[in-house]
Design a protein around this motif. Sequence first.
Motif, PDB file in Angstrom:
ATOM      1  N   MET A   1      -0.648  -1.223 -10.165  1.00 39.73           N
ATOM      2  CA  MET A   1       0.067  -0.246  -9.560  1.00 39.73           C
ATOM      3  C   MET A   1       1.343  -0.176  -9.475  1.00 39.73           C
ATOM      4  O   MET A   1       2.495   0.625  -9.617  1.00 39.73           O
ATOM      5  CB  MET A   1      -1.012   0.297  -8.388  1.00 39.73           C
ATOM      6  N   PHE A   2       1.682  -1.645  -8.847  1.00 42.56           N
ATOM      7  CA  PHE A   2       3.181  -1.599  -8.561  1.00 42.56           C
ATOM      8  C   PHE A   2       4.080  -1.744  -9.419  1.00 42.56           C
ATOM      9  O   PHE A   2       5.132  -1.062  -9.791  1.00 42.56           O
ATOM     10  CB  PHE A   2       3.336  -3.231  -7.795  1.00 42.56           C
ATOM     11  N   LEU A   3       3.689  -2.297 -10.655  1.00 48.80           N
ATOM     12  CA  LEU A   3       4.334  -2.395 -11.877  1.00 48.80           C
ATOM     13  C   LEU A   3       4.711  -1.132 -12.587  1.00 48.80           C
ATOM     14  O   LEU A   3       5.718  -0.834 -13.343  1.00 48.80           O
ATOM     15  CB  LEU A   3       4.052  -3.633 -13.320  1.00 48.80           C
ATOM     16  N   THR A   4       3.623   0.020 -12.384  1.00 47.09           N
ATOM     17  CA  THR A   4       4.108   1.046 -12.850  1.00 47.09           C
ATOM     18  C   THR A   4       4.641   1.984 -12.213  1.00 47.09           C
ATOM     19  O   THR A   4       5.088   3.278 -12.384  1.00 47.09           O
ATOM     20  CB  THR A   4       2.433   1.732 -13.179  1.00 47.09           C
ATOM     21  N   ARG A   5       5.495   1.287 -10.888  1.00 41.56           N
ATOM     22  CA  ARG A   5       6.332   2.199 -10.062  1.00 41.56           C
ATOM     23  C   ARG A   5       7.636   2.233 -10.559  1.00 41.56           C
ATOM     24  O   ARG A   5       8.765   2.923  -9.922  1.00 41.56           O
ATOM     25  CB  ARG A   5       6.280   1.706  -8.634  1.00 41.56           C
TER      26      ARG A   5
ATOM     27  N   ALA B   1       0.940  -0.881  -0.031  1.00 41.35           N
ATOM     28  CA  ALA B   1      -0.029  -0.013   0.173  1.00 41.35           C
ATOM     29  C   ALA B   1       0.909   1.269   0.132  1.00 41.35           C
ATOM     30  O   ALA B   1       0.441   2.294  -0.393  1.00 41.35           O
ATOM     31  CB  ALA B   1      -0.884   0.048   1.326  1.00 41.35           C
ATOM     32  N   PHE B   2       2.193   1.178   0.384  1.00 45.90           N
ATOM     33  CA  PHE B   2       3.038   2.325   0.258  1.00 45.90           C
ATOM     34  C   PHE B   2       3.520   2.740  -0.847  1.00 45.90           C
ATOM     35  O   PHE B   2       4.088   3.798  -0.974  1.00 45.90           O
ATOM     36  CB  PHE B   2       4.113   2.106   1.501  1.00 45.90           C
ATOM     37  N   MET B   3       3.366   1.983  -1.973  1.00 45.13           N
ATOM     38  CA  MET B   3       3.837   2.066  -3.153  1.00 45.13           C
ATOM     39  C   MET B   3       3.312   3.079  -4.072  1.00 45.13           C
ATOM     40  O   MET B   3       3.758   3.592  -4.899  1.00 45.13           O
ATOM     41  CB  MET B   3       4.000   0.695  -3.765  1.00 45.13           C
ATOM     42  N   ARG B   4       1.938   3.405  -3.689  1.00 49.34           N
ATOM     43  CA  ARG B   4       0.957   4.214  -4.583  1.00 49.34           C
ATOM     44  C   ARG B   4       1.654   5.479  -4.662  1.00 49.34           C
ATOM     45  O   ARG B   4       1.922   6.214  -3.571  1.00 49.34           O
ATOM     46  CB  ARG B   4      -0.422   4.203  -4.125  1.00 49.34           C
ATOM     47  N   GLY B   5       1.633   5.762  -5.729  1.00 48.58           N
ATOM     48  CA  GLY B   5       1.983   7.396  -6.143  1.00 48.58           C
ATOM     49  C   GLY B   5       3.502   7.719  -5.942  1.00 48.58           C
ATOM     50  O   GLY B   5       4.011   8.839  -6.304  1.00 48.58           O
ATOM     51  N   ARG B   6       4.313   6.570  -6.034  1.00 41.71           N
ATOM     52  CA  ARG B   6       5.880   6.672  -5.938  1.00 41.71           C
ATOM     53  C   ARG B   6       6.489   6.141  -7.423  1.00 41.71           C
ATOM     54  O   ARG B   6       5.851   5.738  -8.228  1.00 41.71           O
ATOM     55  CB  ARG B   6       6.426   5.784  -4.948  1.00 41.71           C
ATOM     56  N   SER B   7       7.477   6.793  -7.562  1.00 39.62           N
ATOM     57  CA  SER B   7       8.417   6.425  -8.878  1.00 39.62           C
ATOM     58  C   SER B   7       9.664   6.010  -8.373  1.00 39.62           C
ATOM     59  O   SER B   7      10.483   6.853  -7.692  1.00 39.62           O
ATOM     60  CB  SER B   7       8.531   7.588  -9.962  1.00 39.62           C
ATOM     61  N   LEU B   8      10.192   4.843  -8.634  1.00 41.95           N
ATOM     62  CA  LEU B   8      11.401   4.469  -7.961  1.00 41.95           C
ATOM     63  C   LEU B   8      12.524   4.048  -9.047  1.00 41.95           C
ATOM     64  O   LEU B   8      12.543   3.395  -9.653  1.00 41.95           O
ATOM     65  CB  LEU B   8      11.098   2.971  -7.088  1.00 41.95           C
ATOM     66  N   ASN B   9      13.579   5.129  -9.036  1.00 43.30           N
ATOM     67  CA  ASN B   9      14.498   5.234  -9.782  1.00 43.30           C
ATOM     68  C   ASN B   9      15.839   4.546  -9.225  1.00 43.30           C
ATOM     69  O   ASN B   9      16.032   4.679  -7.957  1.00 43.30           O
ATOM     70  CB  ASN B   9      14.924   6.579 -10.146  1.00 43.30           C
ATOM     71  N   ASP B  10      16.597   4.015 -10.129  1.00 42.45           N
ATOM     72  CA  ASP B  10      18.086   3.368  -9.587  1.00 42.45           C
ATOM     73  C   ASP B  10      17.791   2.305  -8.171  1.00 42.45           C
ATOM     74  O   ASP B  10      18.405   2.503  -7.316  1.00 42.45           O
ATOM     75  CB  ASP B  10      19.049   4.385  -9.030  1.00 42.45           C
ATOM     76  N   SER B  11      16.779   1.578  -8.419  1.00 43.06           N
ATOM     77  CA  SER B  11      16.254   0.601  -7.082  1.00 43.06           C
ATOM     78  C   SER B  11      16.240  -0.630  -7.716  1.00 43.06           C
ATOM     79  O   SER B  11      16.077  -0.996  -8.750  1.00 43.06           O
ATOM     80  CB  SER B  11      15.165   1.148  -6.848  1.00 43.06           C
TER      81      SER B  11
END
Length: 328
Positions: free
Chosen positions: A249-253, A222-232
């Motif tokens: 939702m997760f895959l689009t992070r 649930a904490f992943m919504r709205g985030r964009s994870l770079n270099d991770s």
Amino acid sequence: MPVTLPDSSREFALGPADNARLANLCGPLDENLRLLEARLDVEIRRRGDSFRVLGSRADSAEQTLRELFALAKDEEVTPERVHLALRERESGQAPSPDSETEDPGIRLPRGGLRARGHHQRQYLAHIRSTDLTFGIGPAGTGKTYLAVACAVEALQAEAIRRVVLVRPAVEAGERLGFLPGDLTQKVDPYLRPMYDALYEMLGFDRVSRFIERNVIEVAPLAFMRGRSLNDSFIILDEAQNTTIEQMKMFLTRIGFGSKAVVTGDVTQTDLPAGRQSGLSHVIDVLRGVEGVAFSFFDARDVVRHPLVQRIVQAYESRTAAERKGEPS
């Protein structure tokens, strides 16, 4: 040279002679030899570096002993390692010496780690060569552990800046009710298996420092919504407990310079009745998409206690029988 004896027997010597290496091979009180005897239904007699194996599977026992003796030079031979060697041989996936040499394994601060069996080796190759990898199969096949190991290796090599470990906080068929504590304490039990893998690979103090500095983040989905994870390096574990919407939702992070691994077992979904698993749905949606790889495991890949493998096989057999009995 080994000598073929009557009654399905094998006689051979393991060299070069090295008492410490032989002790490592045999284990305390010869427990590794006793395990081989029980699993292969043979009798093993040893005098120094000379072995005699009696039984219909004596040839398989000899080959396994030779393989383990080669490993004993640089690696501790535990009952678990004997079990893995037997599993690879029984499934016809025993690696050749050349393939072991070519496989660099995973380099970790607390020692190296190698893939065991064809499916694990394929899984590692997919993780290293694609940005999104799915590892799908029953419990005990090493899906999550290998993914965490790859994340730790990438972090140590500074190929990424942080590791993000994600799990859906879904109750496994139980109503847990009110849990005391702050939000972190409430979700920690769901994430414990991932903490355990990190502690084993990096040590408690180092993991704690990385978490404090946000180099390693362990969070509920649930904490992943709205985030964009770079270099991770992002791992979604127990993905069978995501809904279709949560999976999307997760895959689009996934951001630039990032790699993601999704693991799960589609046969152990804890979602409410009538809700389709996002993991089973995504197999059809993304199969064939460039940059996405799927690795599928089965009961033969189980690397836990031998009983776990038999349990998984029993459930697979029952499921197959029930499907055959369904009206067409």
